[in-house]
Design an enzyme around this catalytic site. Structure first.
Site, mmCIF file in Angstrom:
data_model
loop_
_atom_site.group_PDB
_atom_site.id
_atom_site.type_symbol
_atom_site.label_atom_id
_atom_site.label_comp_id
_atom_site.label_asym_id
_atom_site.label_seq_id
_atom_site.Cartn_x
_atom_site.Cartn_y
_atom_site.Cartn_z
ATOM 1 N N SER A 146 -9.543 -5.952 -3.619
ATOM 2 C CA SER A 146 -8.405 -5.043 -3.767
ATOM 3 C C SER A 146 -8.293 -4.230 -2.492
ATOM 4 O O SER A 146 -9.238 -4.193 -1.696
ATOM 5 C CB SER A 146 -8.671 -4.114 -4.955
ATOM 6 O OG SER A 146 -7.816 -2.983 -4.913
ATOM 7 N N TYR A 159 -13.281 1.083 -10.886
ATOM 8 C CA TYR A 159 -12.518 -0.050 -10.320
ATOM 9 C C TYR A 159 -12.807 -0.146 -8.827
ATOM 10 O O TYR A 159 -13.120 -1.222 -8.298
ATOM 11 C CB TYR A 159 -11.027 0.172 -10.579
ATOM 12 C CG TYR A 159 -10.131 -0.953 -10.141
ATOM 13 C CD1 TYR A 159 -9.684 -1.053 -8.825
ATOM 14 C CD2 TYR A 159 -9.710 -1.928 -11.038
ATOM 15 C CE1 TYR A 159 -8.849 -2.089 -8.426
ATOM 16 C CE2 TYR A 159 -8.874 -2.959 -10.649
ATOM 17 C CZ TYR A 159 -8.444 -3.030 -9.345
ATOM 18 O OH TYR A 159 -7.621 -4.056 -8.951
HETATM 19 C C1 GCO Z 1 -4.368 1.734 -9.128
HETATM 20 C C2 GCO Z 1 -4.028 0.269 -9.183
HETATM 21 C C3 GCO Z 1 -4.650 -0.476 -8.011
HETATM 22 C C4 GCO Z 1 -4.072 -1.878 -7.981
HETATM 23 C C5 GCO Z 1 -4.656 -2.819 -6.994
HETATM 24 C C6 GCO Z 1 -4.538 -2.373 -5.589
HETATM 25 O O1 GCO Z 1 -4.573 2.324 -10.198
HETATM 26 O O2 GCO Z 1 -4.398 2.272 -7.999
HETATM 27 O O3 GCO Z 1 -4.456 -0.313 -10.395
HETATM 28 O O4 GCO Z 1 -6.040 -0.465 -8.142
HETATM 29 O O5 GCO Z 1 -4.268 -2.479 -9.229
HETATM 30 O O6 GCO Z 1 -6.000 -3.057 -7.296
HETATM 31 O O7 GCO Z 1 -5.198 -3.339 -4.808
#
Ligand code: GCO
Length: 255
Positions: A146, A159
Site C-alpha cells: 500500500s 493496517y
Molecule cells: C485509508 C485507506 C488506505 C487505502 C490504501 C492506500 O484508510 O487510508 O484504506 O489505506 O485503502 O491502502 O494504499
C-alpha cells in the site's frame, strides 16, 4: 517479440481474497494474459459466484475456499493443489481488511485481526507456495502492500504496520528465495475505488484531500493495477526482486 515476455499462458496464478475488489481485478487481468486463475475467499458462496462469472467471461478459473489466516487450512489447500496437479507458479497475497480507529481507542483484538489478515496470511500462504516453488527453481510472489507501506496517516495503525511489514517480508522472501530462482515483489496501491474505501470516497473532505494530494487528481481504479501485476508475474521481470512498486497516481512522489 517483446510482448511475449508478458504472456502468462501455461501459468497458474493463485490470488488470495479475489472474490471481489483488487483481487478480483487482478484475477481477471491474469486470465486475460492467458493464465489459469485460482480464486480464493473465505466466503464459499461469494467465491463460487465469482468463479462462475469469470468462467462465463471465458476465463480458465477455479475456486479454492480457505481462510488464509488459518495455517491448517492453508496447508490443506496446498495439499489439494498437489493432489490435483495444480502447480501454483504465481502467488498474489492480496487478502486484506481495514479497521479504522485512533490507537488510543483501537481494540487489541482489532489490531491482531488486521495484522493476521494483512501480514501473517502472506507469510503463511507465501511459505506454503514457496515450499513447492523452491524445488521447481521458479516462482513469482506478488505481495499487495500500500502507500501505507511507507507513509502513515492517523487511525489506521494496524493496517499501516501490516503494510510496512509486507514491504520487509517481500524483501526477505527475495533474499531467501532468489538463489532458488524465485522473484518476490510488492505492489503499493494508492487510493483506489474499492469497497474498502467506500466510506472515504463518500466523505467530501477526504475525497477532496485525495484528489488534491494526487497528481492524477483522481482515485485509482482496481484494473489500473493489472499491468504492473502482469509485469511482476511474467518473464519480463525475471531480474526484478524485492521491489515495491507504487501504483498511486503519483501521490507518494510529491509533498
Ligand atoms: C485509508 C485507506 C488506505 C487505502 C490504501 C492506500 O484508510 O487510508 O484504506 O489505506 O485503502 O491502502 O494504499
Amino acid at each position: 517479440m517483446a510482448l511475449e515476455l508478458f504472456d502468462l499462458t501455461g501459468k497458474t496464478a493463485l490470488v488470495t481474497g479475489s472474490s471481489r475488489g483488487l483481487g478480483r481485478a487482478l484475477a481477471e487481468g491474469f486470465a486475460g494474459a492467458g493464465a489459469r486463475v485460482v480464486l480464493n475467499g473465505a466466503n464459499e458462496e461469494r467465491l463460487a459466484g465469482a468463479v462462475e462469472e469469470m468462467r462465463a467471461g471465458g476465463a480458465d478459473a477455479i475456486g479454492a475456499a480457505f481462510d488464509v489466516t488459518d495455517e491448517t487450512a492453508v496447508k490443506a489447500a496446498f495439499e489439494r493443489f498437489d493432489a490435483e496437479g495444480t502447480e501454483i507458479g504465481i502467488l498474489v497475497n492480496n487478502a486484506g481488511i481495514q479497521i479504522r480507529n485512533p490507537i488510543l481507542e483501537m481494540e487489541t483484538s482489532d489490531w491482531r485481526r488486521v495484522i493476521d489478515v494483512n501480514l501473517t496470511a502472506a507469510f503463511l500462504v507465501g511459505r506454503e507456495a514457496a515450499r513447492r516453488m523452491v524445488p521447481r527453481g521458479r516462482g513469482k510472489i506478488i505481495n499487495i502492500g500500500s502507500i501505507m507501506s511507507g507513509f502513515a496517516r492517523p487511525t489506521i495503525a494496524p493496517y499501516s504496520a501490516a503494510k510496512g511489514g509486507i514491504k520487509m517480508l517481500t524483501q526477505t522472501m527475495a533474499a531467501e528465495w532468489g538463489p532458488a530462482g524465485l522473484q518476490a515483489n510488492a505492489i503499493g496501491p494508492g487510493y483506489m475505488e474499492t469497497d474498502m474505501n467506500e466510506a472515504l470516497i463518500a466523505n467530501e473532505d477526504f475525497n477532496a484531500w485525495v484528489t488534491g494530494r494526487t497528481p492524477a487528481r483522481r482515485w485509482g481504479r482496481p484494473e489500473e493495477l493489472v499491468g504492473t501485476a502482469i509485469y511482476l508475474a511474467s518473464e519480463a521481470s525475471n531480474y526484478v526482486s524485492g521491489q515495491l512498486i507504487y501504483v498511486d497516481g503519483g501521490m507518494t512522489a510529491v509533498v
